[in-house]
Design a protein around this motif. Structure first.
Motif, PDB file in Angstrom:
ATOM      1  N   GLU B  78       0.869  -1.179   0.000  1.00  0.00           N
ATOM      2  CA  GLU B  78       0.000   0.000   0.000  1.00  0.00           C
ATOM      3  C   GLU B  78       0.892   1.209   0.000  1.00  0.00           C
ATOM      4  O   GLU B  78       1.836   1.288   0.784  1.00  0.00           O
ATOM      5  N   THR B  79       0.597   2.141  -0.860  1.00  0.00           N
ATOM      6  CA  THR B  79       1.424   3.343  -0.922  1.00  0.00           C
ATOM      7  C   THR B  79       0.550   4.561  -0.738  1.00  0.00           C
ATOM      8  O   THR B  79      -0.679   4.506  -0.798  1.00  0.00           O
ATOM      9  N   CYS B  80       1.263   5.666  -0.544  1.00  0.00           N
ATOM     10  CA  CYS B  80       0.559   6.933  -0.355  1.00  0.00           C
ATOM     11  C   CYS B  80       1.390   7.986  -1.061  1.00  0.00           C
ATOM     12  O   CYS B  80       2.594   8.075  -0.848  1.00  0.00           O
ATOM     13  N   LYS B  81       0.752   8.767  -1.908  1.00  0.00           N
ATOM     14  CA  LYS B  81       1.528   9.779  -2.627  1.00  0.00           C
ATOM     15  C   LYS B  81       2.059  10.790  -1.640  1.00  0.00           C
ATOM     16  O   LYS B  81       1.377  11.168  -0.682  1.00  0.00           O
ATOM     17  N   SER B  82       3.260  11.320  -1.911  1.00  0.00           N
ATOM     18  CA  SER B  82       3.794  12.353  -1.020  1.00  0.00           C
ATOM     19  C   SER B  82       3.534  13.714  -1.641  1.00  0.00           C
ATOM     20  O   SER B  82       3.376  13.851  -2.843  1.00  0.00           O
ATOM     21  N   LYS B  96      14.465   9.610  -7.757  1.00  0.00           N
ATOM     22  CA  LYS B  96      13.804  10.251  -6.642  1.00  0.00           C
ATOM     23  C   LYS B  96      12.631   9.385  -6.203  1.00  0.00           C
ATOM     24  O   LYS B  96      11.886   8.862  -7.016  1.00  0.00           O
ATOM     25  N   LYS B  97      12.449   9.261  -4.888  1.00  0.00           N
ATOM     26  CA  LYS B  97      11.294   8.499  -4.407  1.00  0.00           C
ATOM     27  C   LYS B  97      10.125   9.463  -4.274  1.00  0.00           C
ATOM     28  O   LYS B  97      10.250  10.554  -3.742  1.00  0.00           O
ATOM     29  N   ARG B  98       8.980   9.012  -4.769  1.00  0.00           N
ATOM     30  CA  ARG B  98       7.834   9.918  -4.694  1.00  0.00           C
ATOM     31  C   ARG B  98       6.689   9.356  -3.873  1.00  0.00           C
ATOM     32  O   ARG B  98       5.707  10.031  -3.647  1.00  0.00           O
ATOM     33  N   LEU B  99       6.784   8.109  -3.477  1.00  0.00           N
ATOM     34  CA  LEU B  99       5.665   7.494  -2.773  1.00  0.00           C
ATOM     35  C   LEU B  99       6.108   7.062  -1.388  1.00  0.00           C
ATOM     36  O   LEU B  99       7.200   6.539  -1.197  1.00  0.00           O
ATOM     37  N   TYR B 100       5.210   7.304  -0.403  1.00  0.00           N
ATOM     38  CA  TYR B 100       5.396   6.670   0.897  1.00  0.00           C
ATOM     39  C   TYR B 100       4.961   5.216   0.750  1.00  0.00           C
ATOM     40  O   TYR B 100       3.884   4.953   0.220  1.00  0.00           O
ATOM     41  N   VAL B 101       5.761   4.281   1.252  1.00  0.00           N
ATOM     42  CA  VAL B 101       5.314   2.893   1.243  1.00  0.00           C
ATOM     43  C   VAL B 101       4.753   2.608   2.623  1.00  0.00           C
ATOM     44  O   VAL B 101       5.488   2.460   3.596  1.00  0.00           O
ATOM     45  N   MET B 149       6.887   2.614   8.520  1.00  0.00           N
ATOM     46  CA  MET B 149       6.168   3.809   8.923  1.00  0.00           C
ATOM     47  C   MET B 149       5.249   3.458  10.073  1.00  0.00           C
ATOM     48  O   MET B 149       4.561   2.452  10.040  1.00  0.00           O
ATOM     49  N   THR B 150       5.208   4.309  11.088  1.00  0.00           N
ATOM     50  CA  THR B 150       4.288   4.058  12.192  1.00  0.00           C
ATOM     51  C   THR B 150       2.883   4.478  11.764  1.00  0.00           C
ATOM     52  O   THR B 150       2.694   5.194  10.792  1.00  0.00           O
ATOM     53  N   ALA B 151       1.920   4.064  12.553  1.00  0.00           N
ATOM     54  CA  ALA B 151       0.517   4.369  12.204  1.00  0.00           C
ATOM     55  C   ALA B 151       0.292   5.861  12.166  1.00  0.00           C
ATOM     56  O   ALA B 151      -0.419   6.387  11.290  1.00  0.00           O
ATOM     57  N   ASP B 152       0.941   6.578  13.114  1.00  0.00           N
ATOM     58  CA  ASP B 152       0.783   8.033  13.131  1.00  0.00           C
ATOM     59  C   ASP B 152       1.335   8.652  11.863  1.00  0.00           C
ATOM     60  O   ASP B 152       0.718   9.533  11.263  1.00  0.00           O
ATOM     61  N   GLU B 153       2.493   8.173  11.449  1.00  0.00           N
ATOM     62  CA  GLU B 153       3.098   8.742  10.243  1.00  0.00           C
ATOM     63  C   GLU B 153       2.190   8.505   9.048  1.00  0.00           C
ATOM     64  O   GLU B 153       2.047   9.364   8.181  1.00  0.00           O
ATOM     65  N   ILE B 154       1.573   7.331   9.003  1.00  0.00           N
ATOM     66  CA  ILE B 154       0.722   7.016   7.853  1.00  0.00           C
ATOM     67  C   ILE B 154      -0.480   7.948   7.842  1.00  0.00           C
ATOM     68  O   ILE B 154      -0.818   8.547   6.801  1.00  0.00           O
ATOM     69  N   GLN B 158      -1.363  10.686   5.018  1.00  0.00           N
ATOM     70  CA  GLN B 158      -2.631  10.663   4.273  1.00  0.00           C
ATOM     71  C   GLN B 158      -3.382  11.970   4.453  1.00  0.00           C
ATOM     72  O   GLN B 158      -4.008  12.507   3.525  1.00  0.00           O
ATOM     73  N   ARG B 159      -3.274  12.532   5.658  1.00  0.00           N
ATOM     74  CA  ARG B 159      -3.957  13.799   5.907  1.00  0.00           C
ATOM     75  C   ARG B 159      -3.350  14.905   5.053  1.00  0.00           C
ATOM     76  O   ARG B 159      -4.036  15.706   4.431  1.00  0.00           O
ATOM     77  N   LYS B 160      -1.981  14.922   5.046  1.00  0.00           N
ATOM     78  CA  LYS B 160      -1.304  15.936   4.245  1.00  0.00           C
ATOM     79  C   LYS B 160      -1.680  15.804   2.779  1.00  0.00           C
ATOM     80  O   LYS B 160      -1.880  16.796   2.075  1.00  0.00           O
ATOM     81  N   LEU B 161      -1.775  14.553   2.294  1.00  0.00           N
ATOM     82  CA  LEU B 161      -2.126  14.337   0.901  1.00  0.00           C
ATOM     83  C   LEU B 161      -3.526  14.872   0.627  1.00  0.00           C
ATOM     84  O   LEU B 161      -3.763  15.537  -0.384  1.00  0.00           O
TER      85      LEU B 161
END
Lengths: 397, 192, 353
Positions: B78-82, B96-101, B149-154, B158-161
């Motif tokens: 599962e990824t999340c765009k940064s 360059k990495k563009r996705l949070y894994v 990534m910790t749950a908080d970071e995820i 996602q909120r920032k995205l």
């Protein structure tokens, strides 16, 4: 819905009568015995329902399906043709390279892909090494069936160098995922050729030793000779192939008669049963000897292929997304270790196959068991089932 | 050969083959055995050996190629765009990495060790190691999670995205609604 | 109660005939139990090295404690009696079999001073107690409610009965040469060195011996083959053919009962080769004549000779495949018996002239 095979509905246990010398009659009865799915010598999960009269087998019905893993359905669910290859490995797990090759050949012919010559030679080497390994299992377990426990260990020791060669090349010892569509996954490592040549030198005397220990041992010959005889016409009518067919005296080998790859460029003989030493054509001993002699011929093939190995690439130029034409279908047959291994592939124009049907040689070869088992003794039945050389993964897929 | 002769021949031939067989086993009795005492002595795994998988998560760009290549679907990604203001860093291949894994699970119990996931990885972050002793008592311990990534970071990412997406959507809406400014005068093309 | 009368009581107890008989007759039992551990270890290790592998390395140094561990495991297993089995016979069968095979130890001459029962019909008694083993096996095969066990039991009975004939004929030949069925007498006949062994013709004048030599050697070989068949060892192990009948007549047995059957197999092994050694290879007499001979040396020679024969049998077992039932009958009735009858006539003829 298809019913599993059972005894004919009008089959009644036949009572018999034995008259004793004093004039009394003793009532006898046939027994229905189960050589169950778990048994030390049915080579896997095969259930044999046997009707025996004392020691003589009257009927024998194999029940299969205990190892069915839906290979053909899985093949339809894969996202591309390449992903099916690990599944083909697992059908006949004793002889994985030949399975992969059959499938890869089918797809390549459907897409009309030409593979480099080096790939053909390496595929031949791998398939023949695999044939030796598979026959070693067959004859080793056949020794156990007949009561000699030692040859089995010797054959497994002989298998080790082969598995080491495979592990060196592709990383796995039993299920390789090596022969890909359009080539191979890896090129041969630097030490492969000399190690393979060493193996060939090591293995020839071991074959002779095995023959002295088991094949020509009078007790073994007496047990397997004239047992489970398959006449030529019965063999052909039942669509038997492989060493079992050649043991009946029929001179048919797909590597020579429906040639693929570079077998026609190499010098080797098709081994046919000869009915020597007082045995009859088509009995267990001849099938066993065909396997022993085939191993020797495989050694010849490997040595010649190693000597004539050309340089080149091991991956042909294939499209990134393998998409055959809509409604393209093909049936390709190769000589697997147990017989004619065929793949029938139908494509529907998408990246995953519409239907992959595998014709497993062991499945077809097993179908002759009820015919030849009638009238033999219980001890012979074990040997006959062993000489058919079934691997349940291929029977059930 | 007459029946009488074959009777004698059978007996002597049987004895002869028995003696030949016994000679072979006697020879093997005095040969070295091939067993290696496994836990103390281990065979070397060749370089291409396919055993347990390992993922170097710092190199993963979240392209999902390995999950699509797997024939048994044992990889879950599962990824999340940064957002553009975050610098996720470079991979070892200088991309360059563009996705949070956010999730990278491999169910190693399902894995069939075919190695098909290793080939498509652009950064070679998923590899097959030479570890083959990894039995567990509990099947759930065989689901390896490589994401760090910790749950908080995820939830934060996602909120920032979401916020960034909302902003971008708002900007687009504003740009569509605002009047188009007149085009500036083009200078006369030079006379050639 | 003072010490003196206590000691007297103990002495009286020990010299009581019955107590003495019980103690002396349990000596072979102790010997058998120790010997079985030893021979099991030998068999597994020999089998391992013949097959190019090592067997048993973990328990104890190179696995010497493995058999003790096996016995403990068998003793701790659950006591299962199948529901439909014939309970009385199922429970009784292992003990009948063991009793039959242990009874033979009464007449084995372990040394010149120790023989359980010095009866004049020693060899006859041996053959008779072998038949008790057959009854036990039939009971085991029939009472486990299992068609495979029954097949195994019936096969075994047929095999043992048909191989009693060559065994008995060989015994008759020996009895003709030595003039007695008493095993102690037979061994005494062979006392004095390797040239006196019955396999080389016995302690007869040289002329007679030279003529007897081929026939005694043939008798020896045939006796070995038929005694292999008596004890159900490969190449004649149809009743316990693992690849066909799972475990044959003792499929349904577990725990202590299985241990009794296992014990019986190895007890039988020793018995049969002890008889072969006593009859043909000189029993407890030393092969060097008077060097290394004496009552205590007797036990040593007896055990060592039997052990060598057992090792040869293990070697044969792990080499040869199994013989089929009808071929087994063929071998017994059409090969072994005619040859032995021929030897019988020949030996009789030579002894008379």
């Amino acid at each position: 819905m298809l019913q599993p095979p059972t005894l004919p509905t009008n089959y009644t246990i036949k009572p018999g009568h034995i008259k004793t010398s004093t004039g009394k009659t003793i009532r006898t009865e046939e027994m229905i015995v189960n050589m169950g799915p778990q048994h030390p010598s049915t080579h896997g999960v095969l259930r044999l329902e046997i009707v025996i009269d004392g020691e003589i087998v009257r009927e024998c019905i194999p029940h299969i399906g205990y190892l069915h893993r839906c290979f053909e359905k899985h093949a339809e669910q894969m996202t591309n043709y390449q992903q099916v290859i690990p599944y083909t490995d697992r059908m006949d797990y004793c002889s994985a390279m030949t399975n992969e090759w059959g499938y890869a050949l089918a797809v390549e012919r459907m897409l009309k892909i030409e593979v480099p010559e080096r790939v053909e030679y390496i595929r031949v080497i791998m398939a023949e090494l695999q044939r030796i390994a598979s026959h070693l299992i067959a004859v080793g377990t056949y020794g156990i069936d007949s009561g000699a426990f030692t040859p089995f260990l010797y054959t497994f020791i002989d298998r080790e160098p082969i598995l080491d060669l495979f592990e060196m090349t592709c990383g796995a010892r039993l299920l390789y995922n090596y022969i890909w569509i359009g080539g191979l996954s890896h090129d041969l490592p630097p030490k492969f050729i000399e190690q393979a040549k060493e193996f060939c030198k090591y293995f020839r005397p071991r074959l002779k030793q095995f023959n002295d220990l088991l094949s020509y041992n009078e007790i073994f010959v007496k047990r397997t000779a004239n047992v489970g005889v398959i006449p030529k016409d019965v063999a052909i009518n039942y669509a038997i192939s492989g060493p079992q067919l050649r043991g009946c005296g029929v001179d048919w080998d797909l590597r020579r008669d429906d040639p693929y790859s570079v077998y026609h460029k190499l010098d080797w003989q098709v081994q046919v049963g000869k009915g020597e030493l007082g045995t009859s054509l088509g009995d267990c001993w001849n099938r066993h000897m065909v396997r022993m002699r085939e191993m020797e011929q495989s050694l010849n093939i490997i040595e010649q292929a190693l000597a004539g190995l050309p340089e080149g690439n091991v991956k042909a130029a294939i499209p990134k997304r393998i998409r055959p034409d809509k409604d393209a279908e093909i049936y390709v047959r190769t000589e697997g270790s147990r017989g004619e291994l065929g793949y029938y592939i139908i494509s529907d124009g998408t990246a995953s196959p519409f239907r992959v049907k595998a014709r497993g040689p062991a499945f077809v070869n097993l179908s002759v068991l009820p015919e030849i088992a009638r009238g033999c003794m219980l001890a012979d039945l074990v040997l006959i089932a062993g000489s058919i050389d079934i691997v349940l993964g291929e029977v059930d897929r | 050969m007459s029946a009488f002769g074959s009777y004698f021949y059978n007996i002597f031939h049987s004895l002869y083959t028995v003696v030949v067989g016994m000679k072979i086993t006697l020879k093997h009795l005095f040969q070295r055995s091939v067993t290696i005492q496994y836990p103390t002595v281990k065979k070397a795994i060749p370089e291409r050996g396919r055993n347990r998988l390992f993922v170097n998560i710092d190199d993963c760009i979240g392209c999902d190629q390995c999950a699509m290549a797997c024939p048994v679907d044992c990889i879950t990604i599962e990824t999340c765009k940064s957002t553009p203001d975050v610098d996720l860093g470079m991979t070892s291949k200088n991309t360059k990495k563009r996705l949070y894994v956010s999730q990278f699970d491999i169910d190693i119990a399902k894995c069939c060790y075919c190695g098909l996931c290793v080939w498509p990885c652009p950064t070679e972050c998923i590899v097959m190691t030479d570890v083959y002793e990894f039995s567990e008592y509990d099947r759930h311990n065989l689901i390896y999670s490589f994401a760090n990534m910790t749950a908080d970071e995820i939830t934060e990412a996602q909120r920032k995205l979401k916020v960034y997406d909302a902003e971008q959507a708002a900007k687009k809406a504003a740009a569509a609604a605002a009047p188009v400014p007149p085009k500036p005068e083009q200078p006369a093309p030079p006379i050639t | 109660m003072d010490i003196h009368s206590l000691l007297q009581a103990v002495q009286g107890f020990l010299t009581n005939e019955i107590v003495l008989a019980v103690i002396l007759s349990s000596l072979p039992l102790i010997f058998v139990l120790i010997y079985v551990l030893f021979v099991l270890y030998t068999e597994m290790k020999l089998a391992g090295h013949i097959q190019d592998r090592v067997a048993y390395m973990r328990t104890g140094w190179h696995g010497v404690l493995q058999n003790i561990a096996d016995m403990v495991k068998l003793l701790l297993k659950e006591d299962i009696v199948p529901d439909k089995a014939d309970k009385l016979f199922f429970r009784l069968a292992p003990y009948v079999t063991f009793a039959g095979s242990y009874a033979a130890y009464a007449v084995l001459p372990f040394s010149s001073i120790y023989i359980g029962a010095n009866i004049n019909l020693g060899l006859f008694f041996l053959v008779a107690s072998g038949s008790l083993v057959v009854i036990g096996i039939l009971m085991a095969g029939w009472s486990s409610d299992n068609k495979w066990s029954m097949l195994g039991g019936v096969r075994s009975a047929a095999q043992m009965i048909s191989y009693e004939l060559p065994t008995s004929l060989a015994i008759v030949i020996i009895a003709m040469i030595t003039g007695s069925l008493n095993l102690q007498e037979i061994v005494k006949f062979q006392d004095g060195g390797i040239q006196n062994w019955l396999v080389f013709g016995g302690s007869l004048p040289l002329q007679q011996k030279l003529f007897l030599l081929p026939f005694t050697i043939i008798t020896f070989v045939i006796f070995l083959v038929s005694s292999n068949a008596e004890i159900n060892r490969t190449p004649f192990d149809l009743p316990e053919a693992e690849s066909e009948l799972v475990q044959g007549y003792f499929t349904e047995y577990s725990g202590l009962r299985f241990a009794m059957f296992y014990l019986t197999e190895y007890t039988n092994l020793f018995t049969v080769f002890a008889v072969a050694v006593s009859m043909f290879l000189g029993g407890w007499s030393s092969p060097f004549g008077s060097f290394m001979s004496g009552p205590v040396w007797g036990i040593f020679w007896f055990v060592v000779k039997t052990y060598v024969m057992v090792v040869v049998q293990i070697w044969v077992r792990w080499t040869l495949p199994r013989v089929r039932v009808d071929q087994l009958m063929y071998v017994s009735w059409k090969v072994l018996t005619p040859w032995l009858l021929f030897c019988l006539f020949a030996v009789g003829f030579i002894l008379v002239i």
